[in-house]
Design a protein around this motif. Structure first.
Motif, PDB file in Angstrom:
ATOM      1  N   GLY B  94       0.800  -1.220   0.000  1.00  0.00           N
ATOM      2  CA  GLY B  94       0.000   0.000   0.000  1.00  0.00           C
ATOM      3  C   GLY B  94       0.824   1.257   0.000  1.00  0.00           C
ATOM      4  N   GLY B  95       1.990   1.212  -0.655  1.00  0.00           N
ATOM      5  CA  GLY B  95       2.877   2.357  -0.686  1.00  0.00           C
ATOM      6  C   GLY B  95       2.404   3.456  -1.619  1.00  0.00           C
ATOM      7  N   PRO B  96       3.292   4.317  -2.016  1.00  0.00           N
ATOM      8  CA  PRO B  96       2.944   5.511  -2.788  1.00  0.00           C
ATOM      9  C   PRO B  96       2.305   5.201  -4.128  1.00  0.00           C
ATOM     10  CG  PRO B  96       5.178   5.668  -1.963  1.00  0.00           C
ATOM     11  CD  PRO B  96       4.713   4.285  -1.657  1.00  0.00           C
ATOM     12  N   GLY B  97       2.500   4.021  -4.656  1.00  0.00           N
ATOM     13  CA  GLY B  97       1.913   3.661  -5.947  1.00  0.00           C
ATOM     14  C   GLY B  97       0.429   3.419  -5.872  1.00  0.00           C
ATOM     15  N   GLY B  98      -0.173   3.797  -4.751  1.00  0.00           N
ATOM     16  CA  GLY B  98      -1.613   3.560  -4.601  1.00  0.00           C
ATOM     17  C   GLY B  98      -1.883   2.102  -4.355  1.00  0.00           C
ATOM     18  N   GLY B  99      -0.867   1.417  -3.847  1.00  0.00           N
ATOM     19  CA  GLY B  99      -1.027   0.000  -3.580  1.00  0.00           C
ATOM     20  C   GLY B  99      -0.822  -0.854  -4.792  1.00  0.00           C
ATOM     21  N   ALA B 100      -0.301  -0.284  -5.845  1.00  0.00           N
ATOM     22  CA  ALA B 100      -0.167  -1.055  -7.082  1.00  0.00           C
ATOM     23  C   ALA B 100       1.071  -1.928  -7.086  1.00  0.00           C
ATOM     24  CB  ALA B 100      -0.127  -0.100  -8.265  1.00  0.00           C
ATOM     25  N   ASP B 101       1.866  -1.853  -6.042  1.00  0.00           N
ATOM     26  CA  ASP B 101       3.122  -2.595  -6.062  1.00  0.00           C
ATOM     27  C   ASP B 101       3.049  -3.947  -5.382  1.00  0.00           C
ATOM     28  OD1 ASP B 101       4.731  -0.487  -3.532  1.00  0.00           O
ATOM     29  OD2 ASP B 101       2.673  -1.170  -3.788  1.00  0.00           O
ATOM     30  N   GLY B 102       1.872  -4.437  -5.117  1.00  0.00           N
ATOM     31  CA  GLY B 102       1.739  -5.788  -4.599  1.00  0.00           C
ATOM     32  C   GLY B 102       2.260  -5.915  -3.187  1.00  0.00           C
ATOM     33  N   LEU B 103       2.311  -7.141  -2.709  1.00  0.00           N
ATOM     34  CA  LEU B 103       2.800  -7.431  -1.366  1.00  0.00           C
ATOM     35  C   LEU B 103       4.293  -7.691  -1.395  1.00  0.00           C
ATOM     36  CD1 LEU B 103       0.127  -9.882   0.117  1.00  0.00           C
ATOM     37  CD2 LEU B 103       0.501  -7.490   0.718  1.00  0.00           C
ATOM     38  N   THR B 104       5.006  -7.090  -0.444  1.00  0.00           N
ATOM     39  CA  THR B 104       6.409  -7.432  -0.220  1.00  0.00           C
ATOM     40  C   THR B 104       6.458  -8.327   1.001  1.00  0.00           C
ATOM     41  OG1 THR B 104       7.173  -5.344  -1.145  1.00  0.00           O
ATOM     42  CG2 THR B 104       8.711  -6.560   0.241  1.00  0.00           C
ATOM     43  N   PHE B 105       7.012  -9.516   0.837  1.00  0.00           N
ATOM     44  CA  PHE B 105       7.025 -10.505   1.907  1.00  0.00           C
ATOM     45  C   PHE B 105       8.329 -10.474   2.689  1.00  0.00           C
ATOM     46  CE2 PHE B 105       3.247 -13.114   1.420  1.00  0.00           C
ATOM     47  CZ  PHE B 105       2.812 -12.802   0.144  1.00  0.00           C
ATOM     48  N   GLY B 106       8.244 -10.810   3.977  1.00  0.00           N
ATOM     49  CA  GLY B 106       9.433 -11.141   4.743  1.00  0.00           C
ATOM     50  C   GLY B 106       9.938 -12.505   4.315  1.00  0.00           C
ATOM     51  N   LYS B 107      11.088 -12.906   4.836  1.00  0.00           N
ATOM     52  CA  LYS B 107      11.712 -14.149   4.396  1.00  0.00           C
ATOM     53  C   LYS B 107      11.157 -15.395   5.059  1.00  0.00           C
ATOM     54  CE  LYS B 107      15.954 -12.228   2.601  1.00  0.00           C
ATOM     55  NZ  LYS B 107      17.421 -12.308   2.498  1.00  0.00           N
ATOM     56  N   GLY B 108      10.201 -15.229   5.939  1.00  0.00           N
ATOM     57  CA  GLY B 108       9.530 -16.385   6.506  1.00  0.00           C
ATOM     58  C   GLY B 108      10.114 -16.850   7.830  1.00  0.00           C
ATOM     59  N   THR B 109       9.263 -17.417   8.666  1.00  0.00           N
ATOM     60  CA  THR B 109       9.672 -18.025   9.936  1.00  0.00           C
ATOM     61  C   THR B 109       9.153 -19.444   9.959  1.00  0.00           C
ATOM     62  OG1 THR B 109       9.640 -15.941  11.155  1.00  0.00           O
ATOM     63  CG2 THR B 109       9.410 -17.971  12.445  1.00  0.00           C
ATOM     64  N   HIS B 110      10.071 -20.386  10.146  1.00  0.00           N
ATOM     65  CA  HIS B 110       9.672 -21.788  10.255  1.00  0.00           C
ATOM     66  C   HIS B 110       9.333 -22.054  11.717  1.00  0.00           C
ATOM     67  CE1 HIS B 110      10.715 -26.306   9.536  1.00  0.00           C
ATOM     68  NE2 HIS B 110       9.424 -26.087   9.704  1.00  0.00           N
ATOM     69  N   LEU B 111       8.042 -22.212  12.015  1.00  0.00           N
ATOM     70  CA  LEU B 111       7.583 -22.468  13.378  1.00  0.00           C
ATOM     71  C   LEU B 111       7.446 -23.966  13.591  1.00  0.00           C
ATOM     72  CD1 LEU B 111       6.487 -21.476  16.108  1.00  0.00           C
ATOM     73  CD2 LEU B 111       4.219 -21.342  15.061  1.00  0.00           C
ATOM     74  N   ILE B 112       8.125 -24.435  14.618  1.00  0.00           N
ATOM     75  CA  ILE B 112       8.096 -25.865  14.945  1.00  0.00           C
ATOM     76  C   ILE B 112       7.465 -26.007  16.320  1.00  0.00           C
ATOM     77  CG2 ILE B 112       9.495 -27.931  15.344  1.00  0.00           C
ATOM     78  CD1 ILE B 112      11.690 -26.455  13.620  1.00  0.00           C
ATOM     79  N   ILE B 113       6.407 -26.798  16.412  1.00  0.00           N
ATOM     80  CA  ILE B 113       5.745 -27.035  17.694  1.00  0.00           C
ATOM     81  C   ILE B 113       6.204 -28.398  18.210  1.00  0.00           C
ATOM     82  CG2 ILE B 113       3.570 -27.140  18.946  1.00  0.00           C
ATOM     83  CD1 ILE B 113       4.170 -24.431  17.560  1.00  0.00           C
ATOM     84  N   GLN B 114       6.909 -28.376  19.328  1.00  0.00           N
ATOM     85  CA  GLN B 114       7.440 -29.600  19.923  1.00  0.00           C
ATOM     86  C   GLN B 114       6.380 -30.250  20.813  1.00  0.00           C
ATOM     87  OE1 GLN B 114      10.393 -30.722  19.152  1.00  0.00           O
ATOM     88  NE2 GLN B 114      11.753 -29.019  18.707  1.00  0.00           N
ATOM     89  N   PRO B 115       6.110 -31.547  20.632  1.00  0.00           N
ATOM     90  CA  PRO B 115       5.072 -32.204  21.457  1.00  0.00           C
ATOM     91  C   PRO B 115       5.523 -32.361  22.895  1.00  0.00           C
ATOM     92  CG  PRO B 115       6.158 -33.791  20.022  1.00  0.00           C
ATOM     93  CD  PRO B 115       6.701 -32.446  19.631  1.00  0.00           C
TER      94      PRO B 115
END
Lengths: 113, 115
Positions: B94-115
Motif C-alpha cells: 500500500g505504498g505511494p503507488g496507490g497499492g499497485a506494487d503488490g505485497l512485499t514478503f518477509g523471508k519467513g519463519t519456520h515455526l516448529i511445535i514440539q510435542p
C-alpha cells in the motif's frame, strides 16, 4: 471449484528449453500476480497485471514473459531455461491492485536439469 | 521500494506455549500488513491481517499488533498446537503507488511445535 488454478503442478525440463505455466482465476478479481519461491522459501514478486495491463515488472530476466489474454488469465512463458530458474512459481490474484487479500494458486514446481 | 525484515527465521516452542514472530518494514506509506501461513508443499494462505488505522487485531488464538511509529508489527500465537507448525510470512503493501506494487514478503519463519 478452485479459485486460482495453475497448470502444470510439476514441470521437469532440460536447460535451454522453453516452457509455459498457465493460471486462471474465477474470483472476478482485477489483479493477478506471479511470485517465485526459491529453495529458501523466499517469496518474491515477479509481475503484476491489472485488467490485462502490466503494472509491476520486478528485476526479472527478459527470458520471462507474462501474457494476460483477459483479466481472468495470466500465463508465464520462460525461454532458454537455466538451472537457477528451478523454483516454485505461484500465481495469485486480488480484488484490486495492492492493499488487498491475495489468493494463491497451488504452485507450479519447476525443475531444470 | 518496500523492504520487510522478519525474525526469527526458525522458532521452536513447546506445545501449549506462545509464539511471537516480529517484522519491520521500511516504507512509512505502507498501510496493509497481512500474515500468511504456508504448510509443507501447500500454498500460502492468509491467516490474519491488519490495516494502519488499527493497533491490534485478534482472531481466537492469533493476534497481530502494529506500531506505525516504529514501523514494526508482530504475530502472536497462543496455546500452540501441532497443526500450527508451518512457515509464516509477514508482508506489507500500500505504498505511494496507490497499492499497485503488490505485497512485499518477509523471508519467513519456520515455526516448529514440539510435542
Amino acid at each position: 471449484d478452485t479459485a486460482v488454478s495453475q497448470t502444470p503442478k510439476y514441470l521437469v525440463t532440460q536447460m535451454g528449453n522453453d516452457k509455459s505455466i498457465k493460471c486462471e482465476q474465477n474470483l472476478g478479481h482485477d489483479t493477478m500476480y506471479w511470485y517465485k519461491q526459491d529453495s529458501k522459501k523466499f517469496l518474491k514478486i515477479m509481475f503484476s497485471y491489472n485488467n490485462k495491463e502490466l503494472i509491476i515488472n520486478e528485476t526479472v530476466p527478459n527470458r520471462f514473459s507474462p501474457k494476460s489474454p483477459d483479466k481472468a488469465h495470466l500465463n508465464l512463458h520462460i525461454n532458454s531455461l537455466e538451472l537457477g530458474d528451478s523454483a516454485v512459481y505461484f500465481c495469485a490474484s486480488s480484488h484490486r491492485a495492492g492493499a488487498n487479500v491475495l489468493t494463491f494458486g497451488a504452485g507450479s514446481r519447476l525443475t531444470v536439469l | 521500494g518496500e523492504n520487510v525484515e522478519q525474525h526469527p527465521s526458525t522458532l521452536s516452542v513447546q506445545e501449549g506455549d506462545s509464539a511471537v514472530i516480529k517484522c519491520t518494514y521500511s516504507d512509512s506509506a505502507s498501510n496493509y500488513f497481512p500474515w500468511y501461513k504456508q504448510e509443507l508443499g501447500k500454498r500460502p494462505q492468509l491467516i490474519i491481517d491488519i490495516r494502519s488505522n488499527v493497533g491490534e487485531k485478534k482472531d481466537q488464538r492469533i493476534a497481530v499488533t502494529l506500531n506505525k511509529t516504529a514501523k514494526h508489527f508482530s504475530l502472536h500465537i497462543t496455546e500452540t498446537q501441532p497443526e500450527d507448525s508451518a512457515v509464516y510470512f509477514c508482508a506489507a503493501s500500500g505504498g505511494p503507488g496507490g497499492g499497485a506494487d503488490g505485497l512485499t514478503f518477509g523471508k519467513g519463519t519456520h515455526l516448529i511445535i514440539q510435542p
